[in-house]
Motif scaffolding. Structure first.
Motif, PDB file in Angstrom:
ATOM      1  N   GLY A  66      33.409  44.670 -38.312  1.00  0.00           N
ATOM      2  CA  GLY A  66      33.834  44.240 -39.632  1.00  0.00           C
ATOM      3  C   GLY A  66      33.148  45.080 -40.685  1.00  0.00           C
ATOM      4  O   GLY A  66      32.171  45.787 -40.410  1.00  0.00           O
ATOM      5  N   PHE A  67      33.671  45.012 -41.917  1.00  0.00           N
ATOM      6  CA  PHE A  67      33.039  45.738 -43.008  1.00  0.00           C
ATOM      7  C   PHE A  67      33.235  44.971 -44.306  1.00  0.00           C
ATOM      8  O   PHE A  67      34.120  44.111 -44.432  1.00  0.00           O
ATOM      9  CB  PHE A  67      33.612  47.157 -43.153  1.00  0.00           C
ATOM     10  CG  PHE A  67      34.958  47.210 -43.845  1.00  0.00           C
ATOM     11  CD1 PHE A  67      35.053  47.361 -45.228  1.00  0.00           C
ATOM     12  CD2 PHE A  67      36.140  47.105 -43.116  1.00  0.00           C
ATOM     13  CE1 PHE A  67      36.290  47.390 -45.868  1.00  0.00           C
ATOM     14  CE2 PHE A  67      37.379  47.143 -43.743  1.00  0.00           C
ATOM     15  CZ  PHE A  67      37.448  47.284 -45.131  1.00  0.00           C
ATOM     16  N   ASP A  91      39.332  40.564 -32.535  1.00  0.00           N
ATOM     17  CA  ASP A  91      38.578  40.050 -31.391  1.00  0.00           C
ATOM     18  C   ASP A  91      37.194  39.535 -31.776  1.00  0.00           C
ATOM     19  O   ASP A  91      36.477  38.974 -30.942  1.00  0.00           O
ATOM     20  CB  ASP A  91      38.457  41.114 -30.291  1.00  0.00           C
ATOM     21  CG  ASP A  91      37.738  42.367 -30.767  1.00  0.00           C
ATOM     22  OD1 ASP A  91      37.651  42.584 -31.989  1.00  0.00           O
ATOM     23  OD2 ASP A  91      37.272  43.144 -29.915  1.00  0.00           O
ATOM     24  N   ALA A  92      36.798  39.689 -33.047  1.00  0.00           N
ATOM     25  CA  ALA A  92      35.501  39.177 -33.490  1.00  0.00           C
ATOM     26  C   ALA A  92      35.643  37.915 -34.323  1.00  0.00           C
ATOM     27  O   ALA A  92      34.677  37.439 -34.921  1.00  0.00           O
ATOM     28  CB  ALA A  92      34.753  40.241 -34.295  1.00  0.00           C
ATOM     29  N   LEU A  95      33.121  34.330 -35.063  1.00  0.00           N
ATOM     30  CA  LEU A  95      31.694  34.628 -35.011  1.00  0.00           C
ATOM     31  C   LEU A  95      31.009  34.394 -36.352  1.00  0.00           C
ATOM     32  O   LEU A  95      29.804  34.567 -36.474  1.00  0.00           O
ATOM     33  CB  LEU A  95      31.475  36.085 -34.563  1.00  0.00           C
ATOM     34  CG  LEU A  95      32.052  36.470 -33.202  1.00  0.00           C
ATOM     35  CD1 LEU A  95      31.769  37.956 -32.908  1.00  0.00           C
ATOM     36  CD2 LEU A  95      31.461  35.601 -32.100  1.00  0.00           C
ATOM     37  N   GLY A  96      31.785  34.052 -37.372  1.00  0.00           N
ATOM     38  CA  GLY A  96      31.202  33.840 -38.693  1.00  0.00           C
ATOM     39  C   GLY A  96      30.788  35.117 -39.384  1.00  0.00           C
ATOM     40  O   GLY A  96      29.945  35.100 -40.293  1.00  0.00           O
ATOM     41  N   LEU A  97      31.382  36.245 -39.001  1.00  0.00           N
ATOM     42  CA  LEU A  97      30.949  37.520 -39.572  1.00  0.00           C
ATOM     43  C   LEU A  97      31.316  37.669 -41.037  1.00  0.00           C
ATOM     44  O   LEU A  97      30.633  38.382 -41.782  1.00  0.00           O
ATOM     45  CB  LEU A  97      31.540  38.690 -38.771  1.00  0.00           C
ATOM     46  CG  LEU A  97      30.940  38.918 -37.388  1.00  0.00           C
ATOM     47  CD1 LEU A  97      31.552  40.150 -36.743  1.00  0.00           C
ATOM     48  CD2 LEU A  97      29.422  39.085 -37.495  1.00  0.00           C
ATOM     49  N   GLY A  98      32.399  37.025 -41.476  1.00  0.00           N
ATOM     50  CA  GLY A  98      32.744  37.114 -42.886  1.00  0.00           C
ATOM     51  C   GLY A  98      31.614  36.584 -43.763  1.00  0.00           C
ATOM     52  O   GLY A  98      31.184  37.230 -44.713  1.00  0.00           O
ATOM     53  N   ARG A  99      31.138  35.414 -43.416  1.00  0.00           N
ATOM     54  CA  ARG A  99      30.042  34.826 -44.193  1.00  0.00           C
ATOM     55  C   ARG A  99      28.755  35.645 -44.035  1.00  0.00           C
ATOM     56  O   ARG A  99      27.990  35.811 -44.997  1.00  0.00           O
ATOM     57  CB  ARG A  99      29.804  33.379 -43.756  1.00  0.00           C
ATOM     58  CG  ARG A  99      28.821  32.624 -44.643  1.00  0.00           C
ATOM     59  CD  ARG A  99      28.733  31.160 -44.243  1.00  0.00           C
ATOM     60  NE  ARG A  99      27.895  30.389 -45.144  1.00  0.00           N
ATOM     61  CZ  ARG A  99      26.567  30.349 -45.086  1.00  0.00           C
ATOM     62  NH1 ARG A  99      25.935  31.043 -44.150  1.00  0.00           N
ATOM     63  NH2 ARG A  99      25.875  29.620 -45.951  1.00  0.00           N
ATOM     64  N   GLU A 100      28.503  36.157 -42.854  1.00  0.00           N
ATOM     65  CA  GLU A 100      27.295  36.978 -42.647  1.00  0.00           C
ATOM     66  C   GLU A 100      27.349  38.242 -43.497  1.00  0.00           C
ATOM     67  O   GLU A 100      26.335  38.676 -44.061  1.00  0.00           O
ATOM     68  CB  GLU A 100      27.139  37.338 -41.167  1.00  0.00           C
ATOM     69  CG  GLU A 100      26.816  36.156 -40.256  1.00  0.00           C
ATOM     70  CD  GLU A 100      25.405  35.621 -40.456  1.00  0.00           C
ATOM     71  OE1 GLU A 100      24.633  36.205 -41.243  1.00  0.00           O
ATOM     72  OE2 GLU A 100      25.086  34.601 -39.819  1.00  0.00           O
ATOM     73  N   ALA A 280      45.459  38.029 -41.843  1.00  0.00           N
ATOM     74  CA  ALA A 280      45.775  38.111 -40.522  1.00  0.00           C
ATOM     75  C   ALA A 280      44.682  38.520 -39.748  1.00  0.00           C
ATOM     76  O   ALA A 280      44.615  38.324 -38.630  1.00  0.00           O
ATOM     77  CB  ALA A 280      46.757  39.095 -40.374  1.00  0.00           C
ATOM     78  N   THR A 281      43.755  39.081 -40.248  1.00  0.00           N
ATOM     79  CA  THR A 281      42.788  39.556 -39.443  1.00  0.00           C
ATOM     80  C   THR A 281      41.484  39.104 -39.508  1.00  0.00           C
ATOM     81  O   THR A 281      40.675  39.516 -38.863  1.00  0.00           O
ATOM     82  CB  THR A 281      42.598  40.911 -39.752  1.00  0.00           C
ATOM     83  OG1 THR A 281      43.410  41.538 -39.298  1.00  0.00           O
ATOM     84  CG2 THR A 281      41.522  41.388 -39.161  1.00  0.00           C
TER      85      THR A 281
END
Length: 322
Positions: A66-67, A91-92, A95-100, A280-281
């Motif tokens: 992610g970026f 596929d990620a 994982l909560g990566l948006g908030r991270e 969508a992603t």
């Protein structure tokens, strides 16, 4: 700056040609090959040199998951940051990566004495509304009709245009600091009926949005367009009459799913920038770029069919449109 999560995923500033190329590739995967507004490597680099944020999330093999991208400047005479894009690979999700990534962005910007971060998202995307308002502590300050035009070339923006809320995120406030440090989410008034009752303030209004606008758009474009027309009118009228958006909540209209049971189709979230059309992603709420969701997989309360979602608007003294 680098930060390693308990999962082993590393958050760090983009710094190589491979990093910038991976960001462009993920933009194409998220918004589609025909997306006209992809940000190229030279602009990513220049933004970074001028106090912007260009950072990625990488797995232990070094693959970008992610970026987040934004530029810094001044708004209303104050130092500010515009968070333009956030995306997470399919596929990620979960994982909560948006908030991270948002938390990482905040840490970087606090060091630069930035006080407020702005981005956009589609008001119809319930998942992003929950992330932005309840989990991050941002609030909408302006409604913009077709902010990115009617057709950006992206598959995420076909059919509904690009109406957006601009949100303001006061990253140095105690409220936001508490949320980012694991405090309780704001405004989850599940037991409060989101409609006027005797004890409700007179100057309170509620605007309903669908649980999953992406599913509606796919199954019935006419219904999706009707949601856009109705909410656009309501938001513009209320904001033009001195109301401000002060919360986002939902009302359960049927039995909640059992624990562990899938609670409904996820609201395509991952796209973007400050989120725009039904994503969508995995992108997140931030998605400024005509994004879809700024939150990234797994970041908000799931959009489920047995809930009705509402924005709370209140007429506050001194409120004015900006």
């Amino acid at each position: 700056m680098r930060k390693r999560l308990a999962s082993g995923i590393e958050l760090r500033n983009a710094s190589s040609e491979e990093d910038y190329a991976a960001i462009v590739h993920l933009q194409r995967r998220t918004w589609g090959d025909s997306f006209d507004d992809a940000v190229p490597p030279p602009m990513l680099k220049i933004s970074q040199k001028m106090g912007g944020v260009v950072a990625g999330a990488y797995d232990e093999a070094g693959r970008m998951l992610g970026f987040i991208y934004g530029m810094s400047g001044f708004r209303f005479g104050q130092r500010a940051h515009w968070s333009h894009m956030l995306a997470v690979t399919r596929d990620a999700r979960g994982l909560g990566l948006g908030r991270e990534l948002k938390a990482f962005q905040r840490e970087l910007l606090l060091e630069l004495d930035v006080e407020t971060v702005y981005w956009t998202y589609d008001p119809l995307v319930a998942r992003n509304a929950n992330l932005n308002l309840n989990r991050l502590g941002a609030l909408p300050v302006e409604y913009v009709e077709d902010m990115y035009g009617e057709d950006t070339g992206s598959i995420l923006h076909s059919g509904l245009g690009t109406d957006r809320f601009i949100v303001a995120w006061p990253i140095g406030s105690e409220h936001v600091a508490g949320l980012m440090e694991g405090g309780p989410a704001a405004g989850l008034t599940r037991g409060t009926p989101p409609f006027p009752v005797d004890e409700s303030p007179v100057d309170t209004a509620w605007v309903e949005v669908p649980p999953n606008i992406g599913s509606i758009l796919r199954s019935s474009p006419e219904d999706a367009a009707a949601w856009r027309r109705r909410t656009r009118t309501q938001f513009q009228e209320h904001l033009g009459n001195g109301y401000a958006v002060t919360g986002f909540t939902w009302q359960v209209v049927g039995p909640e799913p059992d624990a562990g049971q899938k609670a409904g189709a996820p609201s395509a979230t991952a796209a973007g920038g400050d989120a725009g059309a039904p994503g969508a992603t995995a992108a997140g709420g931030d998605a400024g770029a005509p994004g879809a969701a700024d939150a990234g997989g797994g970041a908000g309360a799931p959009s489920v069919a047995n809930r009705r979602y509402y924005y709370r608007l209140e007429k506050l003294e001194g409120t004015r449109a900006r």
